[in-house]
Scaffold this motif. Structure first.
Motif, PDB file in Angstrom:
ATOM      1  N   UNK A  15      51.741 -22.306  39.702  1.00  0.00           N
ATOM      2  CA  UNK A  15      52.429 -21.802  38.530  1.00  0.00           C
ATOM      3  C   UNK A  15      52.713 -20.333  38.778  1.00  0.00           C
ATOM      4  N   UNK A  16      53.959 -19.967  38.732  1.00  0.00           N
ATOM      5  CA  UNK A  16      54.371 -18.594  39.010  1.00  0.00           C
ATOM      6  C   UNK A  16      54.899 -17.947  37.739  1.00  0.00           C
ATOM      7  N   UNK A  17      54.811 -16.633  37.687  1.00  0.00           N
ATOM      8  CA  UNK A  17      55.321 -15.856  36.559  1.00  0.00           C
ATOM      9  C   UNK A  17      56.233 -14.747  37.088  1.00  0.00           C
ATOM     10  N   UNK A  18      57.397 -15.125  37.662  1.00  0.00           N
ATOM     11  CA  UNK A  18      58.284 -14.118  38.258  1.00  0.00           C
ATOM     12  C   UNK A  18      59.036 -13.284  37.225  1.00  0.00           C
ATOM     13  N   UNK A  19      59.134 -13.789  36.007  1.00  0.00           N
ATOM     14  CA  UNK A  19      59.889 -13.118  34.964  1.00  0.00           C
ATOM     15  C   UNK A  19      58.917 -12.400  34.024  1.00  0.00           C
ATOM     16  N   UNK A  20      58.944 -11.063  33.973  1.00  0.00           N
ATOM     17  CA  UNK A  20      57.997 -10.339  33.121  1.00  0.00           C
ATOM     18  C   UNK A  20      58.353 -10.353  31.633  1.00  0.00           C
ATOM     19  N   UNK A  21      59.417 -11.051  31.275  1.00  0.00           N
ATOM     20  CA  UNK A  21      59.847 -11.085  29.873  1.00  0.00           C
ATOM     21  C   UNK A  21      58.792 -11.699  28.978  1.00  0.00           C
ATOM     22  N   UNK A  32      55.447 -15.016  23.117  1.00  0.00           N
ATOM     23  CA  UNK A  32      55.877 -16.082  24.020  1.00  0.00           C
ATOM     24  C   UNK A  32      56.172 -15.490  25.397  1.00  0.00           C
ATOM     25  N   UNK A  33      55.773 -16.226  26.431  1.00  0.00           N
ATOM     26  CA  UNK A  33      56.125 -15.845  27.804  1.00  0.00           C
ATOM     27  C   UNK A  33      56.304 -17.129  28.606  1.00  0.00           C
ATOM     28  N   UNK A  34      56.876 -17.008  29.796  1.00  0.00           N
ATOM     29  CA  UNK A  34      57.286 -18.192  30.533  1.00  0.00           C
ATOM     30  C   UNK A  34      56.781 -18.164  31.962  1.00  0.00           C
ATOM     31  N   UNK A  39      61.073 -25.630  39.620  1.00  0.00           N
ATOM     32  CA  UNK A  39      62.210 -25.300  38.757  1.00  0.00           C
ATOM     33  C   UNK A  39      61.918 -25.571  37.278  1.00  0.00           C
ATOM     34  N   UNK A  40      60.734 -26.081  36.960  1.00  0.00           N
ATOM     35  CA  UNK A  40      60.372 -26.373  35.560  1.00  0.00           C
ATOM     36  C   UNK A  40      59.901 -25.115  34.857  1.00  0.00           C
ATOM     37  N   UNK A  41      60.510 -24.846  33.704  1.00  0.00           N
ATOM     38  CA  UNK A  41      60.078 -23.716  32.889  1.00  0.00           C
ATOM     39  C   UNK A  41      58.990 -24.178  31.927  1.00  0.00           C
ATOM     40  N   UNK A  42      57.893 -23.425  31.890  1.00  0.00           N
ATOM     41  CA  UNK A  42      56.760 -23.734  31.033  1.00  0.00           C
ATOM     42  C   UNK A  42      56.605 -22.585  30.039  1.00  0.00           C
ATOM     43  N   UNK A  43      56.580 -22.898  28.755  1.00  0.00           N
ATOM     44  CA  UNK A  43      56.445 -21.894  27.708  1.00  0.00           C
ATOM     45  C   UNK A  43      54.989 -21.758  27.297  1.00  0.00           C
ATOM     46  N   UNK A  90      55.354 -29.097  28.527  1.00  0.00           N
ATOM     47  CA  UNK A  90      55.996 -27.849  28.952  1.00  0.00           C
ATOM     48  C   UNK A  90      55.777 -26.711  27.955  1.00  0.00           C
ATOM     49  N   UNK A  91      54.816 -26.881  27.040  1.00  0.00           N
ATOM     50  CA  UNK A  91      54.492 -25.838  26.062  1.00  0.00           C
ATOM     51  C   UNK A  91      52.978 -25.790  25.885  1.00  0.00           C
ATOM     52  N   UNK A  92      52.429 -24.593  26.001  1.00  0.00           N
ATOM     53  CA  UNK A  92      50.991 -24.386  25.853  1.00  0.00           C
ATOM     54  C   UNK A  92      50.724 -23.268  24.862  1.00  0.00           C
ATOM     55  N   UNK A  93      49.704 -23.449  24.060  1.00  0.00           N
ATOM     56  CA  UNK A  93      49.301 -22.426  23.107  1.00  0.00           C
ATOM     57  C   UNK A  93      47.953 -21.874  23.541  1.00  0.00           C
TER      58      UNK A  93
END
Length: 95
Positions: A15-21, A32-34, A39-43, A90-93
């Protein structure tokens, strides 16, 4: 004659976090972060209460909550990696 053993290699999910948004969702009281598994986006969503537990003096406004997230980002990403399981979800809290 050389003998070669075959090693059964299991797939390791990376699981990678290349986007710091990250963004604050006021209606859900969370940041929220991703992350990405190939290629699967996980929220991921971190609720305000968890962030205030990490930083008790954080205010309750958006800027304060995002600041707390930024301060503890690496710890939160580590928690997200531990909670993530490859599969249809694809969504975790995080709370």
């Amino acid at each position: 004659m050389a003998l070669f053993s075959s090693v059964n290699e299991s797939l390791i999910v990376a699981l990678e976090f290349p986007n710091p948004s990250r963004s604050y969702d006021a209606s859900r009281h969370c940041v929220c972060f991703w992350g990405y598994d190939n290629s699967r986006e996980i929220t991921f969503q971190v609720d305000d209460a968890m962030l205030r537990n990490l930083q008790p003096d954080a205010g309750s406004d958006e800027r304060s909550i995002l600041g707390a997230f930024d301060q503890f980002r690496e710890k939160l990403l580590e928690i997200a990696r531990k909670r993530y399981v490859s599969g249809p979800q694809n969504r975790y809290s995080l709370s």
